[in-house]
Write a protein that holds these residues in place. Structure first.
Motif, PDB file in Angstrom:
ATOM      1  N   PHE A 250       1.079  -1.276   0.063  1.00 50.52           N
ATOM      2  CA  PHE A 250       0.026   0.158   0.054  1.00 50.52           C
ATOM      3  C   PHE A 250       0.905   1.179   0.017  1.00 50.52           C
ATOM      4  O   PHE A 250       2.172   1.170   0.492  1.00 50.52           O
ATOM      5  N   ASP A 251       0.267   2.354  -0.389  1.00 49.79           N
ATOM      6  CA  ASP A 251       0.934   3.540  -0.385  1.00 49.79           C
ATOM      7  C   ASP A 251       1.146   4.294   0.882  1.00 49.79           C
ATOM      8  O   ASP A 251       0.199   4.698   1.404  1.00 49.79           O
ATOM      9  N   HIS A 252       2.229   4.104   1.458  1.00 54.50           N
ATOM     10  CA  HIS A 252       2.606   4.746   2.611  1.00 54.50           C
ATOM     11  C   HIS A 252       2.683   5.934   2.798  1.00 54.50           C
ATOM     12  O   HIS A 252       2.330   6.664   3.922  1.00 54.50           O
ATOM     13  N   PHE A 253       2.751   6.824   1.754  1.00 56.93           N
ATOM     14  CA  PHE A 253       2.721   8.544   2.017  1.00 56.93           C
ATOM     15  C   PHE A 253       1.311   8.898   2.482  1.00 56.93           C
ATOM     16  O   PHE A 253       1.377   9.946   3.339  1.00 56.93           O
ATOM     17  N   PRO A 254       0.118   8.593   1.983  1.00 59.88           N
ATOM     18  CA  PRO A 254      -1.054   9.227   2.660  1.00 59.88           C
ATOM     19  C   PRO A 254      -1.250   8.949   4.034  1.00 59.88           C
ATOM     20  O   PRO A 254      -1.745   9.450   4.951  1.00 59.88           O
ATOM     21  N   VAL A 255      -0.832   7.423   4.588  1.00 61.49           N
ATOM     22  CA  VAL A 255      -0.936   7.127   6.007  1.00 61.49           C
ATOM     23  C   VAL A 255       0.218   7.976   6.674  1.00 61.49           C
ATOM     24  O   VAL A 255      -0.156   8.480   7.513  1.00 61.49           O
ATOM     25  N   GLY A 256       1.274   8.092   6.166  1.00 58.56           N
ATOM     26  CA  GLY A 256       2.266   8.927   6.948  1.00 58.56           C
ATOM     27  C   GLY A 256       1.853  10.401   6.928  1.00 58.56           C
ATOM     28  O   GLY A 256       2.183  10.930   8.343  1.00 58.56           O
ATOM     29  N   ALA A 257       1.141  10.959   6.088  1.00 54.25           N
ATOM     30  CA  ALA A 257       0.717  12.231   6.276  1.00 54.25           C
ATOM     31  C   ALA A 257      -0.303  12.472   7.435  1.00 54.25           C
ATOM     32  O   ALA A 257      -0.432  13.547   7.983  1.00 54.25           O
ATOM     33  N   GLN A 258      -0.941  11.347   7.829  1.00 49.75           N
ATOM     34  CA  GLN A 258      -1.931  11.457   9.056  1.00 49.75           C
ATOM     35  C   GLN A 258      -1.495  11.200  10.347  1.00 49.75           C
ATOM     36  O   GLN A 258      -2.030  11.539  11.351  1.00 49.75           O
ATOM     37  N   LEU A 259      -0.128  10.986  10.391  1.00 53.82           N
ATOM     38  CA  LEU A 259       0.750  10.566  11.582  1.00 53.82           C
ATOM     39  C   LEU A 259       1.481  11.883  12.218  1.00 53.82           C
ATOM     40  O   LEU A 259       1.871  12.664  11.538  1.00 53.82           O
ATOM     41  N   SER A 260       1.710  11.941  13.521  1.00 55.85           N
ATOM     42  CA  SER A 260       2.492  12.878  14.188  1.00 55.85           C
ATOM     43  C   SER A 260       3.946  12.242  14.007  1.00 55.85           C
ATOM     44  O   SER A 260       4.953  13.246  13.596  1.00 55.85           O
TER      45      SER A 260
END
Length: 646
Positions: A250-260
């Motif tokens: 899966f594309d980690h960039f969108p999930v990473g953008a949600q995290l602190s």
């Protein structure tokens, strides 16, 4: 940088908890992660919560001076829930449920499970959101592990059709975009479209690519649901997720953008055994891990966290899940920890406090043996804690002049249509990263949506679907741009680019790949001091090639700031190309060889020896005009680290 450990109080008698906590602090640990697999103990029956044991565990750990990272327990939905709501199960390609008895047995698309997940996460947040001992939250655990990103369940099928309708608007537009006229695959309604699984032979590549995109979006949507459930009660307390190594489903960039902050789970020896490296490489680095494995992921996840990252699970000994599970060489756990620090980590947490004597992970080493005797690795952790204390706090944001553009969708495209079994996007990226690191470069990772103007050299291992806008942004960045094979070769719907590869890049690179071939992995085409394998493009161009094969065929082409490589290059060719462009930008390179790696952080340079032989560092210090801080020796052996000031 903080040191921590993963702990499972529910696995041990409560009489052990206080001693465990005190020993953690005495070892130099300051954080402890708990809770991420504890749903059946938190809610043993539907709607009946048992918080008492977790309250006591948190109180005991906090009283010892430990900060707590609390995980949401959604990676392991309990049996009573699965029996009551079997639609939660993730399904295989034939639509068969993947049964209870391990972990990650849910579908990201299950609407029932989203409601149940939201309920348990909100309950935990309401219980502990105001507790000052909880200094970070972790959503779920290792999204997608065990091939669970994709699921052919009913909810996923319904959601996929809705996703397609939202994207294309009409079925005629979809048919035209995909090219469903081929093999009479045309549809008259979105309701006719199933996931591209369990077909007689290869499913339509555009269909498969959209399915991968959809499945990835479901992961990001699910993670955002958890964050939305946490936020009202926890406020500004940081939230992380623990990603994995060499995992691109899966594309980690969108999930990473949600995290602190982004964290990842580092198992250098396990992944060495599982991944593509040849036998001689696996034997050479059997007890150290590949010299670029940890660095690659530190740099990737530093980008994922917007500059903030850590290691949530650090291998401390043999794991249980690879084909072969050797022990780390003496000093390697210390080296891995210091390497994370050098790359900018704010946390390294070891997995796990004590080796479990039961269940699936009973052969996975911890910081203590199953009989509660300390493992030898504790000495290294204590030494690391003392050294970090002497080095002092370090929040410097050191930015590299060199970037590597990484794209998950490129990985999916080549997985769907490799045109040769050995074409592996992750491996290609890793080869370019290794080339940069062998030359002593610090590397930043960027996505295709990032700003390109911050770098002098941008390496693009491959980006098959390049848009005209991306070409313009690369051109206007002022950077030297190195493009790997198959860049610009496909459209967004996985068709051949108009005008052939490299597609829109022909505006800045006057060449055309008119014929391509994949080669058996044992075959190579040689040039002067280098070779190419796996992939070879035949180019039409009036440009004079920078490098040719012995046959006379050109394989590297440059026009202005752009360089295109029309084959899969070996490390020798990669470094030769890099050296030209680094020199143009007045960036000093140094040949470190196969075993030694450097990383700069806030006026210090760290040198790491991954190889089996001692390495002299005197010449290195002289070459880079550095003063050695530690150790006070002229060589470093296997698993040893030298620290310099600049």
């Amino acid at each position: 940088m903080k040191l921590g450990v993963c702990y499972y109080p529910e696995h041990w008698p409560e009489t052990m908890w206080k001693d465990d906590a005190e020993r953690m602090r005495a070892l130099g640990l300051s954080t402890v992660r708990i809770g991420e697999f504890a749903w059946s103990r938190i809610e043993p029956e539907p709607g009946k919560y048992d918080w008492n044991w977790l309250d006591r565990a948190i109180d005991i750990l906090s009283a010892a001076g430990l900060e707590i990272i609390l995980g949401t327990p959604t990676a392991t939905p309990p049996k009573w829930l699965m029996d009551r709501e079997p639609s939660i199960y993730c399904c295989d390609e034939f639509g068969r449920p993947r049964k209870f008895g391990s972990r990650r047995h849910y579908s990201f698309s299950s609407q029932v499970y989203r409601r149940e997940s939201q309920r348990i996460v909100e309950a935990m947040a309401e219980r502990y959101g105001g507790n000052p001992a909880i200094t970070m939250w972790q959503t779920d655990n290792e999204y997608g592990c065990h091939d669970t990103v994709e699921s052919n369940d009913n909810d996923a099928q319904v959601a996929f059709r809705h996703w397609l309708k939202q994207k294309y608007g009409s079925i005629d537009v979809l048919n035209e975009a995909w090219g469903t006229v081929f093999w009479s695959q045309e549809y008259s309604d979105f309701e006719q479209i199933d996931p591209p699984l369990a077909t007689v032979t290869e499913a339509h590549p555009a269909h498969r690519l959209d399915w991968r995109r959809f499945s990835s979006d479901q992961v990001a949507d699910y993670n955002q649901m958890q964050i939305d459930a946490l936020t009202p009660a926890i406020g500004a307390t940081p939230v992380t997720h623990n990603f994995m190594g060499h995992f691109n489903q899966f594309d980690h960039f969108p999930v990473g953008a949600q995290l602190s902050i982004a964290t990842w789970d580092s198992y250098p020896l396990g992944f060495l055994e599982q991944t593509w490296w040849p036998r001689e490489t696996k034997l050479r680095f059997m007890r150290t891990g590949h010299p670029d494995f940890a660095g690659f992921h530190h740099d990737l996840y530093r980008r994922m966290g917007g500059g903030r990252f850590g290691v949530m699970e650090q291998q401390p000994g043999p794991v249980n899940w690879a084909a072969y599970n050797p022990a780390p060489a003496p000093g390697m756990v210390k080296l891995w920890t210091l390497e994370a620090f050098a790359h900018g980590a704010s946390l390294v947490s070891y997995f796990r406090w004590r080796q479990a004597p039961f269940a699936q992970e009973q052969m996975h080493a911890g910081l203590n043996r199953p009989d509660n005797v300390p493992s030898p690795v504790q000495r290294e952790i204590r030494e690391t804690s003392e050294l970090l204390a002497r080095l002092g706090p370090d929040d410097a944001d050191d930015k590299s002049r060199v970037a590597l553009l990484f794209d998950y969708e490129a990985d999916w495209l080549f997985d769907i249509q490799p045109q040769g079994q050995s074409f592996n996007y992750a491996r290609l990226c890793f080869d370019f990263y290794t080339g940069l690191r062998k030359l002593g470069m610090d590397v930043d990772f960027i996505s295709r949506n990032d700003t390109y103007t911050d770098y002098d050299v941008i390496v693009v291992p491959s980006l098959p679907g390049v848009s005209e806008n991306e070409v313009a942004r690369l051109r206007d960045s002022g950077a030297a741009v190195i493009l790997g094979p198959r860049t610009g070769s496909k459209t967004a719907v996985l068709s051949i680019s108009e005008g052939l590869a490299p597609g829109p890049l022909q505006a800045v690179l006057p060449l055309k790949a008119h014929y391509v071939e994949s080669m058996h992995p044992t075959h190579q085409e040689s040039g002067a001091g280098f070779s190419v394998r796996h992939w070879l493009e035949h180019i039409e161009s009036e440009l004079e090639p920078d490098f040719r094969l012995d046959s006379g065929q050109g394989i590297v082409w440059s026009a202005g700031a752009f360089t295109y490589i029309s084959a899969w290059p070996d490390i020798g060719l990669i470094t030769a190309i890099l050296l030209r462009r680094l020199e143009e930008k007045s960036i000093t390179a140094i040949d470190l060889g196969d075993d030694l790696r450097l990383r700069r952080r806030n006026g210090r340079v760290f040198a790491f020896n991954y190889g089996p032989d001692d390495i002299s560092i005197t010449k290195l210090a002289d070459t880079l005009d550095m003063r050695q801080i530690a150790p006070k020796t002229s060589t470093i052996g296997t698993g040893e680290v030298a620290i310099f000031s600049v």
